[in-house]
Motif scaffolding. Sequence first.
Motif, PDB file in Angstrom:
ATOM      1  N   VAL A   1       0.807  -1.223   0.000  1.00  0.00           N
ATOM      2  CA  VAL A   1       0.000   0.000   0.000  1.00  0.00           C
ATOM      3  C   VAL A   1       0.839   1.273   0.000  1.00  0.00           C
ATOM      4  O   VAL A   1       0.294   2.366  -0.109  1.00  0.00           O
ATOM      5  N   CYS A   2       2.163   1.138   0.104  1.00  0.00           N
ATOM      6  CA  CYS A   2       3.009   2.331   0.264  1.00  0.00           C
ATOM      7  C   CYS A   2       3.645   2.793  -1.036  1.00  0.00           C
ATOM      8  O   CYS A   2       4.061   1.985  -1.872  1.00  0.00           O
ATOM      9  N   ASP A   3       3.732   4.106  -1.169  1.00  0.00           N
ATOM     10  CA  ASP A   3       4.447   4.712  -2.292  1.00  0.00           C
ATOM     11  C   ASP A   3       5.937   4.830  -1.994  1.00  0.00           C
ATOM     12  O   ASP A   3       6.765   4.821  -2.905  1.00  0.00           O
TER      13      ASP A   3
ATOM     14  N   SER B   1       8.525  -7.233  -5.707  1.00  0.00           N
ATOM     15  CA  SER B   1       7.461  -7.394  -6.703  1.00  0.00           C
ATOM     16  C   SER B   1       6.086  -7.077  -6.135  1.00  0.00           C
ATOM     17  O   SER B   1       5.142  -6.785  -6.879  1.00  0.00           O
ATOM     18  N   ARG B   2       5.948  -7.136  -4.800  1.00  0.00           N
ATOM     19  CA  ARG B   2       4.669  -6.838  -4.157  1.00  0.00           C
ATOM     20  C   ARG B   2       4.491  -5.344  -3.892  1.00  0.00           C
ATOM     21  O   ARG B   2       3.403  -4.912  -3.491  1.00  0.00           O
ATOM     22  N   MET B   3       5.543  -4.569  -4.097  1.00  0.00           N
ATOM     23  CA  MET B   3       5.441  -3.124  -3.927  1.00  0.00           C
ATOM     24  C   MET B   3       4.704  -2.515  -5.115  1.00  0.00           C
ATOM     25  O   MET B   3       4.624  -3.118  -6.191  1.00  0.00           O
ATOM     26  N   LYS B   4       4.144  -1.332  -4.925  1.00  0.00           N
ATOM     27  CA  LYS B   4       3.517  -0.627  -6.034  1.00  0.00           C
ATOM     28  C   LYS B   4       4.548  -0.370  -7.133  1.00  0.00           C
ATOM     29  O   LYS B   4       5.701  -0.047  -6.848  1.00  0.00           O
ATOM     30  N   ARG B   5       4.130  -0.488  -8.401  1.00  0.00           N
ATOM     31  CA  ARG B   5       5.056  -0.115  -9.467  1.00  0.00           C
ATOM     32  C   ARG B   5       5.359   1.374  -9.364  1.00  0.00           C
ATOM     33  O   ARG B   5       4.463   2.199  -9.191  1.00  0.00           O
ATOM     34  N   GLY B   6       6.624   1.717  -9.441  1.00  0.00           N
ATOM     35  CA  GLY B   6       7.007   3.116  -9.353  1.00  0.00           C
ATOM     36  C   GLY B   6       7.148   3.619  -7.925  1.00  0.00           C
ATOM     37  O   GLY B   6       7.177   4.831  -7.691  1.00  0.00           O
TER      38      GLY B   6
ATOM     39  N   LEU C   1      15.015  -1.450 -10.433  1.00  0.00           N
ATOM     40  CA  LEU C   1      15.217  -0.109 -10.987  1.00  0.00           C
ATOM     41  C   LEU C   1      15.252  -0.151 -12.512  1.00  0.00           C
ATOM     42  O   LEU C   1      14.698   0.720 -13.194  1.00  0.00           O
ATOM     43  N   GLU C   2      15.893  -1.160 -13.052  1.00  0.00           N
ATOM     44  CA  GLU C   2      15.989  -1.273 -14.511  1.00  0.00           C
ATOM     45  C   GLU C   2      14.645  -1.576 -15.154  1.00  0.00           C
ATOM     46  O   GLU C   2      14.347  -1.113 -16.265  1.00  0.00           O
ATOM     47  N   SER C   3      13.788  -2.331 -14.453  1.00  0.00           N
ATOM     48  CA  SER C   3      12.477  -2.679 -15.007  1.00  0.00           C
ATOM     49  C   SER C   3      11.436  -1.594 -14.775  1.00  0.00           C
ATOM     50  O   SER C   3      10.388  -1.592 -15.432  1.00  0.00           O
ATOM     51  N   GLY C   4      11.693  -0.688 -13.828  1.00  0.00           N
ATOM     52  CA  GLY C   4      10.717   0.330 -13.475  1.00  0.00           C
ATOM     53  C   GLY C   4       9.830  -0.066 -12.320  1.00  0.00           C
ATOM     54  O   GLY C   4       8.957   0.713 -11.906  1.00  0.00           O
TER      55      GLY C   4
END
Length: 401
Positions: free
Chosen positions: A248-250, A272-277, A298-301
């Motif tokens: 849920v965290c940015d 992988s469970r973190m928000k994209r970005g 970082l490389e994948s975004g």
Amino acid sequence: MAKILCVLYDDPVDGYPPQYARDSIPEIEHYPDGMTTPTPSGIDFKPGALLGSVSGELGLRKFLEDAGHELVVTSDKDGPNSEFEKQLVDADVVISQPFWPAYLTEERIAKAKKLKLAITAGIGSDHVDLQAAIDNDITVAEVTFCNSISVAEHVAMMILALVRNYIPSYQWVIKGGWNIADCVERAYDVEGMHIGTVGAGRIGLAVLKRLKPFDVKLHYTDKHRLPTKVEKELGLTYHPDAESLVKVCDVVTVNAPLHPGTEHMFNDELISRMKRGSYLVNTARGKIADRDAVVRALESGQLAGYAGDVWFPQPAPREHPWRTMPHHGMTPHVSGTTLSAQARYAAGTREILEHFFAGKGLRDEYLIVERGKLAGAGAHAYTAGDSTKGSEKAAEFKKAS
């Protein structure tokens, strides 16, 4: 007479400073929880001086030599032919800093037959094999809380630097440009973001307090839940584990100690469970994050940015990928060794030595290992075990110099 072996980082490349940017630092007598700052019988340095490098000697030489002890200070700590390894054989006390750690591995402890006390001049004793210290009845102590606020300030700075894309914008100025679109194409406001800390001890809680005025939504996870009053005052949402928090965290900031239970916690699966970005800030210990997983994210975004000042090993080899990965805000391990913090951890180191030589008990807050078991702050924050494996690669930095 005791032999004290002290490992400190090198002096500035232009030599030990003849003067400083400021003439003094604020005097602090108590930490936010009421604990008093270090209380040695005296000090032989001026607060605000560079004490953490070799020439600074943590201000200890006069005190120790006047008492008949031997002090050996070196920055040469890595590899079998290092000065540290040679001097360790008959050392009674080892002093090291987290920023330039003298890794006390099981193998090194086995050679140090006289070693009775390992002091961390700062906080975080993961550079000591705690299990080996327990097995060999070596006391491990650190100067708890001495630089916690220093680190918390660094965390807040890094969060803002990442989210606002500060470092690339600064670089355009250095290049002579005025490239506003390039500066802001990755810049956002932190207002309204969800920010969470993994670990809410002295540093993590201080981070949360400093972020509250930014009108963000705050989250935390820790094995010791904070009092309800604190949760309400800061508007905190508690999570039972890191997995539920990162979803849920940015922004996620890591403020937990390194031990076998946290080693490589931020691996491919958790990231992988973190928000994209989202952004990850780690000023705790480098080994809590999987080195290559961070680079891939970082490389994948998957991660928009990663910042921290902790690496593994330290110093990091020249080819360490965190030096060149995209969208990072890495620094050498400096967050807890400001000139302000050095005055406290140098005084705390002397306090520990005074008590040790007098046969008096150390503050419970300072203890990590005592009498063959985790004790004091160590029993609260650590698990027994070894997190030093792989530290021998720090010698690669010296080879490349």
